[in-house]
Design a protein around this motif. Structure first.
Motif, PDB file in Angstrom:
ATOM      1  N   PHE A  91       0.824  -1.220   0.000  1.00  0.00           N
ATOM      2  CA  PHE A  91       0.000   0.000   0.000  1.00  0.00           C
ATOM      3  C   PHE A  91       0.858   1.271   0.000  1.00  0.00           C
ATOM      4  O   PHE A  91       0.334   2.374  -0.070  1.00  0.00           O
ATOM      5  CB  PHE A  91      -0.915   0.052   1.229  1.00  0.00           C
ATOM      6  CG  PHE A  91      -1.869  -1.107   1.352  1.00  0.00           C
ATOM      7  CD1 PHE A  91      -2.433  -1.688   0.222  1.00  0.00           C
ATOM      8  CD2 PHE A  91      -2.221  -1.602   2.598  1.00  0.00           C
ATOM      9  CE1 PHE A  91      -3.321  -2.752   0.334  1.00  0.00           C
ATOM     10  CE2 PHE A  91      -3.110  -2.667   2.722  1.00  0.00           C
ATOM     11  CZ  PHE A  91      -3.656  -3.249   1.586  1.00  0.00           C
ATOM     12  N   ASP A  92       2.176   1.121   0.109  1.00  0.00           N
ATOM     13  CA  ASP A  92       3.046   2.302   0.155  1.00  0.00           C
ATOM     14  C   ASP A  92       2.862   3.182  -1.078  1.00  0.00           C
ATOM     15  O   ASP A  92       2.626   2.682  -2.176  1.00  0.00           O
ATOM     16  CB  ASP A  92       4.527   1.875   0.232  1.00  0.00           C
ATOM     17  CG  ASP A  92       4.889   1.381   1.632  1.00  0.00           C
ATOM     18  OD1 ASP A  92       4.001   1.410   2.517  1.00  0.00           O
ATOM     19  OD2 ASP A  92       6.046   0.957   1.826  1.00  0.00           O
ATOM     20  N   ASP A  93       3.008   4.472  -0.874  1.00  0.00           N
ATOM     21  CA  ASP A  93       2.917   5.456  -1.960  1.00  0.00           C
ATOM     22  C   ASP A  93       1.592   5.400  -2.717  1.00  0.00           C
ATOM     23  O   ASP A  93       1.546   5.617  -3.928  1.00  0.00           O
ATOM     24  CB  ASP A  93       4.077   5.294  -2.959  1.00  0.00           C
ATOM     25  CG  ASP A  93       5.417   5.523  -2.305  1.00  0.00           C
ATOM     26  OD1 ASP A  93       5.520   6.489  -1.522  1.00  0.00           O
ATOM     27  OD2 ASP A  93       6.354   4.737  -2.554  1.00  0.00           O
ATOM     28  N   SER A  94       0.526   5.121  -1.991  1.00  0.00           N
ATOM     29  CA  SER A  94      -0.791   5.185  -2.620  1.00  0.00           C
ATOM     30  C   SER A  94      -1.102   6.627  -2.979  1.00  0.00           C
ATOM     31  O   SER A  94      -0.659   7.546  -2.298  1.00  0.00           O
ATOM     32  CB  SER A  94      -1.870   4.723  -1.635  1.00  0.00           C
ATOM     33  OG  SER A  94      -1.748   3.359  -1.338  1.00  0.00           O
ATOM     34  N   ASP A  95      -1.872   6.854  -4.027  1.00  0.00           N
ATOM     35  CA  ASP A  95      -2.448   8.174  -4.244  1.00  0.00           C
ATOM     36  C   ASP A  95      -3.915   8.097  -3.825  1.00  0.00           C
ATOM     37  O   ASP A  95      -4.356   7.085  -3.261  1.00  0.00           O
ATOM     38  CB  ASP A  95      -2.262   8.649  -5.692  1.00  0.00           C
ATOM     39  CG  ASP A  95      -3.166   7.921  -6.684  1.00  0.00           C
ATOM     40  OD1 ASP A  95      -3.750   6.871  -6.301  1.00  0.00           O
ATOM     41  OD2 ASP A  95      -3.291   8.384  -7.827  1.00  0.00           O
ATOM     42  N   ALA A 102      -8.546   0.589  -2.241  1.00  0.00           N
ATOM     43  CA  ALA A 102      -8.282  -0.402  -1.188  1.00  0.00           C
ATOM     44  C   ALA A 102      -9.322  -0.279  -0.065  1.00  0.00           C
ATOM     45  O   ALA A 102      -9.859  -1.282   0.409  1.00  0.00           O
ATOM     46  CB  ALA A 102      -6.871  -0.208  -0.631  1.00  0.00           C
ATOM     47  N   LEU A 103      -9.622   0.946   0.345  1.00  0.00           N
ATOM     48  CA  LEU A 103     -10.618   1.130   1.412  1.00  0.00           C
ATOM     49  C   LEU A 103     -11.971   0.549   0.993  1.00  0.00           C
ATOM     50  O   LEU A 103     -12.647  -0.120   1.780  1.00  0.00           O
ATOM     51  CB  LEU A 103     -10.758   2.615   1.762  1.00  0.00           C
ATOM     52  CG  LEU A 103      -9.583   3.253   2.529  1.00  0.00           C
ATOM     53  CD1 LEU A 103      -9.727   4.770   2.564  1.00  0.00           C
ATOM     54  CD2 LEU A 103      -9.489   2.695   3.956  1.00  0.00           C
ATOM     55  N   ALA A 104     -12.354   0.793  -0.248  1.00  0.00           N
ATOM     56  CA  ALA A 104     -13.642   0.301  -0.730  1.00  0.00           C
ATOM     57  C   ALA A 104     -13.713  -1.218  -0.608  1.00  0.00           C
ATOM     58  O   ALA A 104     -14.743  -1.779  -0.215  1.00  0.00           O
ATOM     59  CB  ALA A 104     -13.873   0.738  -2.175  1.00  0.00           C
ATOM     60  N   HIS A 105     -12.596  -1.890  -0.936  1.00  0.00           N
ATOM     61  CA  HIS A 105     -12.580  -3.352  -0.834  1.00  0.00           C
ATOM     62  C   HIS A 105     -12.730  -3.821   0.606  1.00  0.00           C
ATOM     63  O   HIS A 105     -13.322  -4.868   0.869  1.00  0.00           O
ATOM     64  CB  HIS A 105     -11.312  -3.926  -1.460  1.00  0.00           C
ATOM     65  CG  HIS A 105     -11.498  -4.184  -2.913  1.00  0.00           C
ATOM     66  ND1 HIS A 105     -11.861  -5.405  -3.414  1.00  0.00           N
ATOM     67  CD2 HIS A 105     -11.422  -3.344  -3.960  1.00  0.00           C
ATOM     68  CE1 HIS A 105     -11.993  -5.310  -4.719  1.00  0.00           C
ATOM     69  NE2 HIS A 105     -11.733  -4.068  -5.074  1.00  0.00           N
ATOM     70  N   VAL A 214      -7.053  -8.310  -3.000  1.00  0.00           N
ATOM     71  CA  VAL A 214      -6.816  -7.603  -4.264  1.00  0.00           C
ATOM     72  C   VAL A 214      -5.390  -7.892  -4.709  1.00  0.00           C
ATOM     73  O   VAL A 214      -4.570  -8.392  -3.934  1.00  0.00           O
ATOM     74  CB  VAL A 214      -7.028  -6.082  -4.134  1.00  0.00           C
ATOM     75  CG1 VAL A 214      -8.463  -5.760  -3.791  1.00  0.00           C
ATOM     76  CG2 VAL A 214      -6.086  -5.492  -3.101  1.00  0.00           C
ATOM     77  N   ARG A 215      -5.087  -7.566  -5.953  1.00  0.00           N
ATOM     78  CA  ARG A 215      -3.752  -7.825  -6.464  1.00  0.00           C
ATOM     79  C   ARG A 215      -2.842  -6.629  -6.200  1.00  0.00           C
ATOM     80  O   ARG A 215      -3.312  -5.492  -6.149  1.00  0.00           O
ATOM     81  CB  ARG A 215      -3.828  -8.117  -7.965  1.00  0.00           C
ATOM     82  CG  ARG A 215      -4.470  -9.484  -8.257  1.00  0.00           C
ATOM     83  CD  ARG A 215      -4.757  -9.637  -9.738  1.00  0.00           C
ATOM     84  NE  ARG A 215      -5.627  -8.555 -10.202  1.00  0.00           N
ATOM     85  CZ  ARG A 215      -5.723  -8.171 -11.460  1.00  0.00           C
ATOM     86  NH1 ARG A 215      -5.014  -8.763 -12.398  1.00  0.00           N
ATOM     87  NH2 ARG A 215      -6.541  -7.188 -11.815  1.00  0.00           N
ATOM     88  N   SER A 216      -1.543  -6.906  -6.071  1.00  0.00           N
ATOM     89  CA  SER A 216      -0.629  -5.830  -5.672  1.00  0.00           C
ATOM     90  C   SER A 216      -0.550  -4.730  -6.732  1.00  0.00           C
ATOM     91  O   SER A 216      -0.272  -3.581  -6.422  1.00  0.00           O
ATOM     92  CB  SER A 216       0.762  -6.384  -5.365  1.00  0.00           C
ATOM     93  OG  SER A 216       1.302  -6.936  -6.546  1.00  0.00           O
ATOM     94  N   GLN A 217      -0.829  -5.056  -7.997  1.00  0.00           N
ATOM     95  CA  GLN A 217      -0.751  -3.990  -9.008  1.00  0.00           C
ATOM     96  C   GLN A 217      -1.968  -3.057  -8.967  1.00  0.00           C
ATOM     97  O   GLN A 217      -2.009  -2.072  -9.672  1.00  0.00           O
ATOM     98  CB  GLN A 217      -0.547  -4.559 -10.427  1.00  0.00           C
ATOM     99  CG  GLN A 217      -1.615  -5.495 -10.920  1.00  0.00           C
ATOM    100  CD  GLN A 217      -1.229  -6.958 -10.648  1.00  0.00           C
ATOM    101  OE1 GLN A 217      -0.656  -7.265  -9.591  1.00  0.00           O
ATOM    102  NE2 GLN A 217      -1.527  -7.841 -11.573  1.00  0.00           N
TER     103      GLN A 217
END
Ligand SMILES: Cc1cc2nc3c(=O)[nH]c(=O)nc-3n(C[C@H](O)[C@H](O)[C@H](O)COP(=O)(O)OP(=O)(O)OC[C@H]3O[C@@H](n4cnc5c(N)ncnc54)[C@H](O)[C@@H]3O)c2cc1C
Lengths: 299, 339
Positions: A91-95, A102-105, A214-217
């Motif tokens: 999750f690092d450097d998320s925009d 990610a939160l929605a999931h 979820v997938r890392s990409q």
């Protein structure tokens, strides 16, 4: 009623920062992180809603590095029932987009009625995460909410939302929904000692990439849609201004003047008015009229 | 038919007039398009708003995409997002600019999420970087720094523009735009919010940063024979009341209504300063004001340097006289009936 509140660990921007010339980021030394003020109001609003109803659950959630857990603990002392911490190197450097995604999931399986976010974060203030969550979950959204009541009909909320220049829109929204909560909607409580004690027993559940499913990409830097390429001192641009020419439509000229693009001719320099009060009052009114500022021109 | 790589502006208007930020964005899009050898498109959504196509052209649009539908008469997130997203998907402009207004800030992130497009919010400048990539700058970290960002998504990029930063360019009233009417297919059942009304700002409660008109008093307006004159004028103008640091120290205004570098920074259309000397600590908070009227009995008061109308007088006389005239005008207007 189940309410999810997304809270963010933000930099306290009242402290002056320095830029690290090499990394083009902030010098980490001495940075102070706090619970985002608007998010604090969102937690308070959720807890009040639950209290008014006499039942329900308030779940707080954050995505951020390990120290962000502090904000969850703080939200628990403010009255939230339990907390989820989305924590993974992926999750690092998320925009704003990959954060919201990610939160929605994490929110989806909770089957909640309302999702609150703060309307703006103190540090970056992009006001995007709420809308990304709403879109990912295909829910309605209302932003900058300044007043909230449960609707007359079941399954709706009745809201006021901030418009420009102090106006408010009265709006009704079906549930479930995502609301971004404006700081100032309420005065958040100060936690008492028993509230601190109680919070110590509440659970903070850590959710990593696998648990999120979820997938890392899709998350973090790889899921982001924007990229930062520089940070530096503010260099304000020169605002376009020009003196209206005689060929310009008078109404246009007046509008430009009002919008501050040009100086009202004659009055900017020199011109000091003196005289009898009534004469001066007359001149002030004339000035107001010339600039479209008398009350009737303003309704 | 559709032109790739266009620069688009989503038009916003109020009471039949384009918002200032829309005009600013048109100027910015025009510059970018000229540099890139491309066109400026303006998206105009609403009901019965076709007349705004002309001013859109005057300020820089090459073509106006008109979406005229009863379901767009009032802003709703669902209707505006759906209508715009479909249009953008079909025509693939390279950039869409949206004003960072209350509605724009609601619309842009939702639209970006639907399109999976990168969005930079509250931008001040947009530059064409290498290889046609757009670089946007915005203020960050509590407006202490400026941040430059790019969109890493392919396809359309989105940005919201901070109002009042760019400035409005000169209109060219001979310019014309091609008007394209876009078919709108919206399902009313998919609009999940309902706007029930608009509440006008209450000048007594409004936050000063949002106020259109502010009447402010300082030490010169202190005392029971003076402060009521400030309130009287504010009431006649429909203005919010503010004051200087000294006014706060005298207990005339609460802290929330103190204006200056250690109080509120305000940006009203009209700022009236009465009995305020104009210390830089105070005037630092009124730089955003569009018009300033200063009333002071000392012709050398520094406040006059920041004023558009300088009135040398005793505020005890001139404020009530002005308020009375304003009230008389309001009454005669009412008696004049419907004009
Ligand atoms: C670190 C710092 C931060 C500060 N921050 C702020 C801030 O955020 N905001 C702020 O306002 N100040 C601030 N100050 C204080 C500031 O320096 C000034 O002292 C203050 O603004 C003066 O307030 P004033 O104009 O009301 O009073 P004065 O300077 O005393 O001016 C009163 C004026 O009223 C006029 N007057 C008197 N009688 C009449 C009459 N009958 N009719 C018409 N005019 C009359 C006088 O000619 C005079 O010009 C700050 C100071 C410091 C040191």
């Amino acid at each position: 009623m189940r309410i999810v509140v997304c809270a963010k660990h933000v930099l306290d921007t009242s402290i002056p920062f320095e830029i690290d010339e090499e990394s083009k980021g902030l010098v980490e030394d001495g940075l102070v992180y706090i619970l985002n003020p608007a998010d604090r109001c969102a937690v308070e609003e959720a807890v009040r809603l639950k209290e008014r109803q006499g039942s329900g659950e308030v779940i707080v959630m954050t995505l951020g590095p390990a120290p962000a857990q502090e904000v969850l603990r703080e939200c628990l002392t403010l009255g939230a029932d339990r907390a989820l911490h989305l924590l993974d190197r992926a999750f690092d450097d998320s925009d704003a987009y990959s954060t919201g995604f990610a939160l929605a999931h994490a929110i989806e399986p909770l089957e909640c009625d309302l999702i609150f976010c703060g309307s703006q974060s103190l540090d970056e203030g992009c006001s995007q995460v709420g809308a990304v969550i709403a879109e990912s979950l295909d829910l309605p959204q209302v932003s900058a909410v300044t007043q909230l009541e449960l609707g007359a009909t079941q399954g709706s909320v009745s809201l006021q939302r901030k418009l420009d220049r102090g106006g408010r829109e009265v709006i009704e929204c079906s549930l479930p929904a995502v609301l971004t909560i404006e700081a100032g909607i309420n005065e958040p409580r100060y936690p008492s000692l028993p509230m601190f004690m109680e919070a110590l027993h509440k659970e903070i559940q850590v959710v990593d990439l696998d648990a999120l499913g979820v997938r890392s990409q899709e998350v973090g830097r790889r899921g982001a849609l924007t990229k930062h390429i520089g940070l530096g001192p503010i260099r304000p641009r020169t605002k376009i201004t020009y003196t209206p020419e005689s060929d310009i439509d008078p109404i246009e000229a007046l509008r430009l003047m009002m919008s501050g693009q040009t100086a009202p001719s004659g009055q900017q320099s020199g011109d000091i008015l003196k005289g009898e009060p009534d004469y001066l009052a007359q001149q002030i009114i004339r000035f107001l009229q010339q600039n479209g500022m008398t009350p009737e021109a303003n309704v | 038919m559709s032109q790739a790589n266009e620069f688009w502006v989503v038009a916003e208007y109020k009471d039949g007039e384009l918002q200032e930020v829309t005009l600013e964005m048109l100027g910015e899009a025009r510059k970018l398009a000229d540099k890139a050898g491309s066109l400026v498109g303006a998206v105009l959504m609403g009901e019965g708003v076709a007349a705004l196509a002309d001013p859109l052209a005057h300020y820089g649009a090459d073509r106006v995409l008109l979406l005229d539908d009863a379901l767009l008469a009032q802003y709703t997130t669902d209707a505006y997002t759906t209508a715009l997203a479909e249009l953008i998907q079909e025509q693939a402009p390279s950039l869409v600019l949206i004003g960072a207004t209350a509605n724009g800030k609601d619309l842009a992130p939702r639209l970006a999420a639907r399109l999976r497009a990168g969005l930079a919010t509250n931008c001040m400048t947009i530059k064409l970087g290498e290889g046609g990539a757009l670089q946007m700058t915005r203020l960050d970290y509590g407006a202490q720094f400026q941040r430059t960002m790019v969109c890493s998504s392919t396809g359309t990029q989105l940005a919201t523009i901070q109002p009042g930063v760019i400035g409005v360019g000169k209109p060219d009233t001979t310019r014309q735009a091609e008007l394209t009417t876009v078919e709108v297919k919206l399902d009313p059942n998919k609009i999940r919010t309902k706007a029930l009304g608009y509440l006008k700002p209450d000048p007594e409660k409004i936050d000063l940063t949002e106020a259109d008109i502010i009447v402010s008093g300082g030490r010169g307006a202190g005392g029971p024979d003076r402060w009521p004159a400030i309130e009287e004028l504010a009431a006649a103008l429909g203005a919010a009341v503010g004051g200087s640091r000294v006014a706060m120290d005298l207990g005339l205004i609460p802290w929330k209504r103190m204006i200056g570098i250690s109080g509120k920074s305000v940006a009203p259309k009209l700022y009236v300063a009465a009995g305020i000397s104009g210390a830089s600590h105070h005037t630092g908070g009124i730089r955003g004001a569009k018009l300033v009227i200063a009333i002071n009995n000392d012709p050398a008061a520094p406040i006059f340097q920041s004023a558009d109308l300088k009135v040398v007088a005793d505020l005890r006389e001139v404020l009530p006289a002005t308020a009375k005239r304003l009230r008389d005008m309001a009454v005669s207007d009412e008696q004049g009936g419907q004009q």
